[in-house]
Design a protein around this motif. Structure first.
Motif, mmCIF file in Angstrom:
data_model
loop_
_atom_site.group_PDB
_atom_site.id
_atom_site.type_symbol
_atom_site.label_atom_id
_atom_site.label_comp_id
_atom_site.label_asym_id
_atom_site.label_seq_id
_atom_site.Cartn_x
_atom_site.Cartn_y
_atom_site.Cartn_z
ATOM 1 N N PRO A 33 0.797 -1.229 0.000
ATOM 2 C CA PRO A 33 0.000 0.000 0.000
ATOM 3 C C PRO A 33 0.832 1.283 0.000
ATOM 4 C CG PRO A 33 -0.885 -1.554 1.569
ATOM 5 C CD PRO A 33 0.429 -2.097 1.081
ATOM 6 N N HIS A 34 2.070 1.200 0.407
ATOM 7 C CA HIS A 34 2.921 2.387 0.450
ATOM 8 C C HIS A 34 3.604 2.555 -0.900
ATOM 9 C CE1 HIS A 34 2.088 2.705 4.665
ATOM 10 N NE2 HIS A 34 2.474 1.470 4.854
ATOM 11 N N GLY A 35 2.808 2.930 -1.889
ATOM 12 C CA GLY A 35 3.283 2.998 -3.268
ATOM 13 C C GLY A 35 4.491 3.880 -3.479
ATOM 14 N N ARG A 36 4.528 5.042 -2.827
ATOM 15 C CA ARG A 36 5.665 5.945 -3.030
ATOM 16 C C ARG A 36 6.950 5.324 -2.495
ATOM 17 N NH1 ARG A 36 3.523 11.433 -0.709
ATOM 18 N NH2 ARG A 36 1.447 10.581 -0.750
ATOM 19 N N VAL A 37 6.857 4.653 -1.367
ATOM 20 C CA VAL A 37 8.040 4.001 -0.796
ATOM 21 C C VAL A 37 8.491 2.875 -1.714
ATOM 22 C CG1 VAL A 37 8.925 2.651 1.148
ATOM 23 C CG2 VAL A 37 7.416 4.604 1.562
ATOM 24 N N LEU A 38 7.545 2.109 -2.205
ATOM 25 C CA LEU A 38 7.873 1.002 -3.108
ATOM 26 C C LEU A 38 8.522 1.520 -4.379
ATOM 27 C CD1 LEU A 38 7.792 -1.984 -3.765
ATOM 28 C CD2 LEU A 38 5.489 -1.663 -4.643
ATOM 29 N N GLU A 39 7.985 2.568 -4.963
ATOM 30 C CA GLU A 39 8.557 3.144 -6.178
ATOM 31 C C GLU A 39 9.973 3.654 -5.929
ATOM 32 O OE1 GLU A 39 7.716 3.017 -9.412
ATOM 33 O OE2 GLU A 39 6.239 1.644 -8.588
ATOM 34 N N ALA A 40 10.185 4.309 -4.791
ATOM 35 C CA ALA A 40 11.526 4.803 -4.460
ATOM 36 C C ALA A 40 12.496 3.634 -4.320
ATOM 37 C CB ALA A 40 11.486 5.629 -3.185
ATOM 38 N N ALA A 41 12.038 2.547 -3.693
ATOM 39 C CA ALA A 41 12.888 1.367 -3.530
ATOM 40 C C ALA A 41 13.211 0.748 -4.885
ATOM 41 C CB ALA A 41 12.203 0.342 -2.631
ATOM 42 N N LYS A 42 12.231 0.702 -5.764
ATOM 43 C CA LYS A 42 12.470 0.150 -7.107
ATOM 44 C C LYS A 42 13.457 1.014 -7.882
ATOM 45 C CE LYS A 42 8.224 -2.437 -7.785
ATOM 46 N NZ LYS A 42 7.019 -2.620 -8.588
ATOM 47 N N GLN A 43 13.322 2.329 -7.769
ATOM 48 C CA GLN A 43 14.255 3.222 -8.451
ATOM 49 C C GLN A 43 15.670 3.029 -7.922
ATOM 50 O OE1 GLN A 43 12.643 7.148 -8.012
ATOM 51 N NE2 GLN A 43 11.053 6.829 -9.542
ATOM 52 N N ALA A 44 15.797 2.905 -6.602
ATOM 53 C CA ALA A 44 17.111 2.682 -6.004
ATOM 54 C C ALA A 44 17.688 1.349 -6.468
ATOM 55 C CB ALA A 44 17.017 2.726 -4.481
ATOM 56 N N ALA A 45 16.860 0.321 -6.501
ATOM 57 C CA ALA A 45 17.318 -0.994 -6.965
ATOM 58 C C ALA A 45 17.753 -0.936 -8.421
ATOM 59 C CB ALA A 45 16.215 -2.030 -6.776
ATOM 60 N N ASN A 46 17.025 -0.181 -9.243
ATOM 61 C CA ASN A 46 17.410 -0.022 -10.651
ATOM 62 C C ASN A 46 18.762 0.665 -10.778
ATOM 63 O OD1 ASN A 46 15.212 -1.303 -11.826
ATOM 64 N ND2 ASN A 46 13.982 0.560 -11.849
ATOM 65 N N GLU A 47 18.993 1.682 -9.961
ATOM 66 C CA GLU A 47 20.278 2.379 -9.986
ATOM 67 C C GLU A 47 21.412 1.446 -9.564
ATOM 68 O OE1 GLU A 47 20.867 5.366 -11.306
ATOM 69 O OE2 GLU A 47 18.740 5.334 -11.830
ATOM 70 N N ILE A 48 21.164 0.630 -8.549
ATOM 71 C CA ILE A 48 22.168 -0.342 -8.101
ATOM 72 C C ILE A 48 22.466 -1.333 -9.214
ATOM 73 C CG2 ILE A 48 22.561 -2.285 -6.519
ATOM 74 C CD1 ILE A 48 20.980 -0.604 -4.420
ATOM 75 N N GLU A 49 21.411 -1.804 -9.889
ATOM 76 C CA GLU A 49 21.587 -2.760 -10.984
ATOM 77 C C GLU A 49 22.386 -2.139 -12.123
ATOM 78 O OE1 GLU A 49 21.657 -6.173 -13.043
ATOM 79 O OE2 GLU A 49 21.015 -5.907 -10.964
ATOM 80 N N LYS A 50 22.115 -0.888 -12.462
ATOM 81 C CA LYS A 50 22.881 -0.198 -13.507
ATOM 82 C C LYS A 50 24.349 -0.097 -13.117
ATOM 83 C CE LYS A 50 19.059 2.695 -15.111
ATOM 84 N NZ LYS A 50 18.527 4.056 -15.128
ATOM 85 N N ALA A 51 24.615 0.233 -11.858
ATOM 86 C CA ALA A 51 26.002 0.333 -11.380
ATOM 87 C C ALA A 51 26.696 -1.022 -11.461
ATOM 88 C CB ALA A 51 26.032 0.869 -9.955
ATOM 89 N N ARG A 52 25.980 -2.093 -11.098
ATOM 90 C CA ARG A 52 26.553 -3.447 -11.188
ATOM 91 C C ARG A 52 26.903 -3.789 -12.628
ATOM 92 N NH1 ARG A 52 22.357 -6.768 -7.354
ATOM 93 N NH2 ARG A 52 23.202 -6.106 -5.360
ATOM 94 N N GLN A 53 25.996 -3.443 -13.551
ATOM 95 C CA GLN A 53 26.242 -3.743 -14.966
ATOM 96 C C GLN A 53 27.433 -2.950 -15.489
ATOM 97 O OE1 GLN A 53 22.517 -3.065 -16.950
ATOM 98 N NE2 GLN A 53 21.597 -4.920 -16.139
ATOM 99 N N LEU A 54 27.529 -1.685 -15.125
ATOM 100 C CA LEU A 54 28.665 -0.877 -15.541
ATOM 101 C C LEU A 54 29.970 -1.463 -14.995
ATOM 102 C CD1 LEU A 54 27.354 2.777 -15.205
ATOM 103 C CD2 LEU A 54 27.962 1.582 -17.305
ATOM 104 N N ALA A 55 29.949 -1.859 -13.734
ATOM 105 C CA ALA A 55 31.157 -2.426 -13.107
ATOM 106 C C ALA A 55 31.569 -3.732 -13.772
ATOM 107 C CB ALA A 55 30.903 -2.643 -11.616
ATOM 108 N N SER A 56 30.597 -4.508 -14.244
ATOM 109 C CA SER A 56 30.916 -5.796 -14.861
ATOM 110 C C SER A 56 31.530 -5.622 -16.251
ATOM 111 C CB SER A 56 29.687 -6.684 -14.938
ATOM 112 O OG SER A 56 28.758 -6.186 -15.889
ATOM 113 N N TYR A 57 31.313 -4.482 -16.892
ATOM 114 C CA TYR A 57 31.884 -4.221 -18.222
ATOM 115 C C TYR A 57 33.342 -3.768 -18.135
ATOM 116 C CZ TYR A 57 27.189 -4.535 -20.149
ATOM 117 O OH TYR A 57 25.945 -4.961 -20.521
ATOM 118 N N ARG A 58 33.788 -3.389 -16.961
ATOM 119 C CA ARG A 58 35.160 -2.861 -16.820
ATOM 120 C C ARG A 58 36.159 -3.938 -16.560
ATOM 121 N NH1 ARG A 58 33.919 2.735 -13.631
ATOM 122 N NH2 ARG A 58 32.542 3.483 -15.210
#
Length: 86
Positions: A61-86
């Protein structure tokens, strides 16, 4: 293509055949052979245990919190992918 699964305790059943499912948090494709983490109650797959734990702490029910968590998780995933290319 994308599979549809029924998640059970320690196993899953294939409802619609496919090669992968999408992580509930990141949207990342998870090949069925690599699928290790899911929530049986919510019937949701996760790319790793950290996301499973993070998602389980957030009430839907806490949609804004969930969306913020998903955005943070997406940013972490992008950072992981960038790190794996190096």
């Amino acid at each position: 293509g994308e599979a549809r699964l029924r998640y059970l305790d320690g196993d899953f059943q294939i409802v619609t055949p496919g090669a992968f499912v999408r992580c509930t948090v990141t949207g990342r494709e998870i090949p069925l052979a690599e699928l290790r983490y899911w929530n049986v109650e919510r019937q949701e797959p996760y790319v790793d245990a950290a996301l499973l734990i993070d998602e389980s702490l957030i009430e839907k029910p806490h949609g804004r919190v969930l969306e913020a968590a998903k955005q943070a998780a997406n940013e972490i995933e992008k950072a992981r992918q960038l790190a794996s290319y190096r």
